[in-house]
Design a protein around this motif. Structure first.
Motif, PDB file in Angstrom:
ATOM      1  N   ALA A 119       0.857  -1.182   0.000  1.00  0.00           N
ATOM      2  CA  ALA A 119       0.000   0.000   0.000  1.00  0.00           C
ATOM      3  C   ALA A 119       0.892   1.231   0.000  1.00  0.00           C
ATOM      4  CB  ALA A 119      -0.912   0.011   1.232  1.00  0.00           C
ATOM      5  N   THR A 120       0.325   2.348  -0.434  1.00  0.00           N
ATOM      6  CA  THR A 120       1.104   3.593  -0.490  1.00  0.00           C
ATOM      7  C   THR A 120       0.310   4.724   0.138  1.00  0.00           C
ATOM      8  OG1 THR A 120       2.244   2.921  -2.508  1.00  0.00           O
ATOM      9  CG2 THR A 120       2.233   5.265  -2.011  1.00  0.00           C
ATOM     10  N   ALA A 121       0.952   5.441   1.041  1.00  0.00           N
ATOM     11  CA  ALA A 121       0.357   6.648   1.611  1.00  0.00           C
ATOM     12  C   ALA A 121       1.028   7.857   0.962  1.00  0.00           C
ATOM     13  CB  ALA A 121       0.554   6.681   3.118  1.00  0.00           C
ATOM     14  N   ILE A 122       0.221   8.864   0.661  1.00  0.00           N
ATOM     15  CA  ILE A 122       0.740  10.073   0.014  1.00  0.00           C
ATOM     16  C   ILE A 122       0.698  11.219   1.013  1.00  0.00           C
ATOM     17  CG2 ILE A 122       0.362  11.727  -1.843  1.00  0.00           C
ATOM     18  CD1 ILE A 122      -0.885   9.476  -3.466  1.00  0.00           C
ATOM     19  N   VAL A 123       1.839  11.828   1.230  1.00  0.00           N
ATOM     20  CA  VAL A 123       1.912  12.921   2.208  1.00  0.00           C
ATOM     21  C   VAL A 123       2.416  14.180   1.494  1.00  0.00           C
ATOM     22  CG1 VAL A 123       2.810  13.624   4.452  1.00  0.00           C
ATOM     23  CG2 VAL A 123       2.537  11.188   3.924  1.00  0.00           C
ATOM     24  N   PRO A 124       1.511  15.062   1.093  1.00  0.00           N
ATOM     25  CA  PRO A 124       1.939  16.269   0.377  1.00  0.00           C
ATOM     26  C   PRO A 124       2.567  17.298   1.316  1.00  0.00           C
ATOM     27  CG  PRO A 124      -0.433  16.253   0.631  1.00  0.00           C
ATOM     28  CD  PRO A 124       0.051  14.984   1.225  1.00  0.00           C
TER      29      PRO A 124
END
Lengths: 484, 391
Positions: A119-124
């Motif tokens: 899974a991938t979490a995106i943290v802008p």
């Protein structure tokens, strides 16, 4: 959502040692079957190194990789992920460092791999330079002394080279050669001094360009009160916005405007409409007279978020009126005095509701603070809360001197709109995700990961929706220094 | 006091302290100094391809070795010279109570400058961010140090050449050292010398400011013919080798954003055709070999400057057009292969840049010619001193 540390103009113009703190980016949420809390300390100067910490809150993760993704390059324009290493003494905390080479909107992609799959979490986050480093006096002295010695040594070498260089060993210089040596020494000194002066001019130019073009400063926007509405004109700052992409809606609003009374702390959370290209306006309802600081959050299509600043004077208290935007809200005072215990601070609200701030003690500047709240009904049971502006709750944190302003959510300090933009660009499913997946549905507590950037007094406003009403509870906070 | 100045040709008296073989310190200094341009080209390729680095990358180590080895050799030479007997000394000069060859002093100065640049560069990165450009104030301090190390090595060789009864070996080593210095100078002005800039005025002005210095000085100070050609050949071979060797190694960017995906180390680009002006400079110098004196040198400088500019323009103008074309995109010419991971050149790589702002006008050519002539005259003066240096 977003969290932006704002320095008001006074702080921007203050001497460089007037440190107002660092900013940490937090994201807490579900990613696939895992739940993580990611904290990122972006570099203060770009290009620079960011510190990434990933705490696994749920799931059996065997490997965590992180990579920086610039908005216009995407994952395909990013290097292979850096693997995080486990922090000694911790069971679920992993860390890594990443280089941010360019200014603008970035995301850190957190790749999670474990028994439940990938899974991938995106943290802008914004990749911007926020600090201009002064040179310590000892270092300036060191460079001056050693540089001076080097110049004297070089001038001496040139003198001896001209005086003795062409003479056979054992033969001394005559008067002419001595004079030539002195002349060469003078010429060398003049040339070196000129070179140093030119170097200083160059250095000043680099520094000036850094301050004017690369150092990120909160923009001052023109604002005025007109016909019981506040108008903001972005035309004057359009050129300085550092990001040429258009504005996009965050939670359905192009702008989230917060008016904070300088002394009483009265708050208005408004959502101005765009009247013309750069002109935004929002209606005002009952607000006490006085000076207000304006914080206007905007999001660019790139994912870059900014907080614009202004200040307005409301000469006389404004009468109450019905606002056309049902999501606009104000806070003037709590329904009653807050009740503090060692375990919690309780703020009573209208309608027999109350908000508890749990574990309020021990807040230290620059440390990780997990701010927990619960909304209770009159019977002491958790009140059913409803999404407000697409989120379960909003927390607005303003320092007493208005130099720090943050607007965050249970998902952390990141901009959800920016997260969606990055996700859409990567053609992942995030754009179609439900709210539950993005930040997790709170059972009883509203949890906000945050780091107070400096010691001092703050006011926190918790906003959510319960019993069909927008509710706001305000808390006074004192944060101690990390050495005290 | 009577003063004996060594004039060309050398007398046997002034050549009394020479040895038949090359002194160890000359070899150590010159070949270690070679590490500097090779390390610098490697480092630029590293930054352009991989991006991420540490203090201990092989390229950095190579650059540091280029400073450290000559610095140790020079320091030992000064120490030994200072505390040994007069008859065992290598000819040198006294500075602040210590005695050592001029070249050793210049090397020590260069090493100290390189050392000073390290904390300055570190502070600079913290203050303004990690730089991705070649020219920044701390890098200039570092470059000055590197230059000084190479110049010091060159002076060590020169004084040995000038004292030798048979200066041929010394001249060959001197020409090699001059080629190393020439290579370093081309690296410093990389950002002004891309093939896409070689139809603009700035390239020719900068070239006239820099390259005659090395070619003219080498031709005048060496004791054998074709010295400038030899130095230009050393530069050409070094760059060609880097051009052909670096892309043999697989590498990919480790920093974002990547706008130009790479899978090999990028080459520095095909060398300038300095060999052509160098041949003409050697011919001119040979033609003027019996004409000495201020005014002859002034006339010679005028001819050297015009010859340099004219020949460079004649070869580089059409050759740059070839280099930016798809035809040059092969392993031999390495056309359009030097672009770093952070730039997507698109069709710009097939165009000449900035011709509107920086055209090669008659005025620009006149300025370039003036620079080349004045620089040549100044260099001839310095080279006359180099030809006689003894210590």
């Amino acid at each position: 959502m977003r969290s932006i540390l704002v320095l008001i103009l006074l702080a921007v113009l203050a001497p460089i040692h007037a440190h107002v703190g660092t900013k940490l980016v937090y994201f807490e949420g579900d990613s696939g079957s895992y739940r993580v809390r990611v904290s990122i300390r972006p570099p203060e100067v770009v290009p620079g190194l960011a510190q990434i910490n990933v705490r696994v809150l749920k799931g059996d993760v065997t490997q965590i990789g992180v990579l920086p993704v610039k908005w216009d390059a995407g994952r395909v324009g990013a290097p292979p992920p850096d693997l995080c290493t486990a922090v000694p003494g911790e069971t679920n905390l992993y860390t890594a460092q990443l280089w941010f080479m360019d200014m603008g909107a970035y995301s850190v992609f957190v790749d999670l791999d474990g028994k439940a799959g990938k899974a991938t979490a995106i943290v802008p986050l914004n990749s911007i330079s926020t600090r201009r480093l002064g040179m310590p006096r000892w270092m300036a002295t060191l460079f001056t002394v050693t540089g001076g010695l080097l110049i004297i040594l070089l001038v001496t070498i040139i003198n001896t080279a001209v005086r003795d260089g062409v003479l056979a060993q054992g033969i001394g210089p005559d008067k002419t050669r001595r004079r030539l040596g002195y002349l060469a020494m003078v010429v060398a000194a003049v040339v070196l001094t000129s070179a140093l002066a030119r170097g200083k001019v160059w250095w000043d130019k680099v520094d000036r360009e850094f301050r004017n073009e690369r150092l990120f400063k909160p923009l001052q926007v023109q604002a005025q009160i007109k016909d019981q509405r506040v108008e903001l004109d972005l035309a004057s700052i359009r050129h300085d916005m550092r990001d040429r992409t258009v504005l996009v809606a965050d939670h359905g609003k192009l702008m989230h405007l917060f008016l904070v009374h300088k002394t009483s702390g009265a708050l208005a959370h408004l959502h101005p409409q765009r009247l013309k290209d750069d002109l935004f306006a929002a209606e005002l309802t009952a607000l006490p007279a006085g000076t207000y600081t304006l914080f206007a959050d905007i999001t660019h299509e790139s994912g870059l978020t900014q907080t614009l600043l202004s200040e307005i004077e409301i000469p006389t208290s404004l009468p109450s009126r019905t606002l056309s935007d049902p999501d606009d809200s104000t806070w003037l005072t709590n329904a009653g005095p807050a009740l503090s215990t060692a375990a919690q601070v309780t703020v009573p609200l209208a309608g027999a509701l109350s908000v508890n701030w749990l574990e309020p003690a021990g807040l230290v500047a620059d440390g990780e603070a997990v701010l927990r709240f619960e909304v209770l009904a009159g019977d002491g049971r958790p009140a059913p809360i409803e999404p407000y502006l697409g989120m379960w709750a909003h927390l607005i944190i303003v320092s007493e001197d208005h130099q720090v302003f943050t607007h965050l959510h249970p998902g952390g300090t990141v901009s959800m709109a920016a997260q969606d933009l990055f996700a859409q660009r990567e053609r992942q499913r995030s754009g179609k995700q439900s709210l539950d997946v993005i930040c997790g549905r709170p059972e009883r507590e509203l949890v906000f990961p945050y780091s107070f950037p400096k010691a001092g007094r703050y006011r926190m406003y918790l906003q959510t929706r319960a019993l069909g009403q927008i509710i706001t509870a305000a808390f006074e906070v004192t944060v101690v220094g990390n050495h005290g | 006091m009577q003063t004996q100045v060594a004039e060309f040709p050398l007398t046997s008296a002034t050549a009394s302290r020479t040895t038949a073989s090359v002194p160890w310190f000359c070899l150590a200094a010159v070949f270690a100094a070679t590490c500097i341009p090779i390390g610098a080209l490697w480092d630029i390729s590293w930054h352009s391809t991989i991006g991420r680095d540490t203090f201990w990358t092989p390229a950095h180590i190579m650059i540091h070795l280029g400073g450290v080895i000559p610095a140790f050799a020079a320091s030992w030479l000064i120490f030994r010279n200072t505390f040994t007997t007069e008859e065992n000394r290598v000819p040198g000069v006294r500075v602040w109570g210590f005695h050592g060859p001029l070249g050793a002093w210049v090397i020590v100065w260069g090493a100290l400058a390189m050392l000073l640049s390290a904390p300055f560069d570190d502070w600079w990165h913290n203050a303004y961010g990690l730089d991705v450009e070649i020219l920044s104030p701390p890098h200039v301090v570092l470059a000055m140090g590197m230059y000084a190390v190479a110049i010091g090595a060159l002076l060590l060789v020169l004084s040995w050449q000038n004292r030798a009864e048979n200066p041929k070996l010394g001249s060959l080593l001197f020409i090699y050292a001059a080629g190393v210095l020439l290579t370093m100078s081309t690296i410093i002005i990389t950002e002004e010398s891309y093939p896409n800039q070689q139809h603009g005025g700035t390239f020719y002005k900068v070239s006239c400011m820099i390259y005659p210095t090395y070619l003219v000085a080498t031709a005048r100070a060496a004791r054998i013919r074709w010295a400038a050609t030899g130095a230009a050949a050393v530069y050409t071979v070094l760059i060609l080798l880097m051009n052909w060797v670096l892309p043999l190694f697989e590498a990919r960017p480790l920093l974002a954003p990547i706008y130009n995906p790479l899978d090999r180390m990028v080459p520095p680009g095909f060398p300038l055709l300095l060999i052509v002006p160098a041949i003409l400079i050697d011919l001119l110098m040979h033609g003027f070999r019996h004409r000495k004196g201020f005014w002859w040198d002034t006339l010679l400088a005028l001819l050297l400057g015009l010859t340099f500019l004219g020949s460079l323009l004649a070869v580089q103008w059409p050759f740059s057009k070839f280099l930016i074309s798809p035809v040059a995109e092969n392993w031999f010419f390495a056309g359009n292969q030097m672009w770093p991971y952070w730039i997507n050149m698109g069709d710009n790589k097939y165009r000449f840049w900035g011709l509107e702002r920086n055209p090669l006008t008659f005025q620009a050519l006149a300025i370039a010619a003036l620079i080349a002539c004045v620089k040549s005259r100044l260099v001839l003066g310095v080279a006359n001193w180099m030809r006689r240096v003894q210590r």
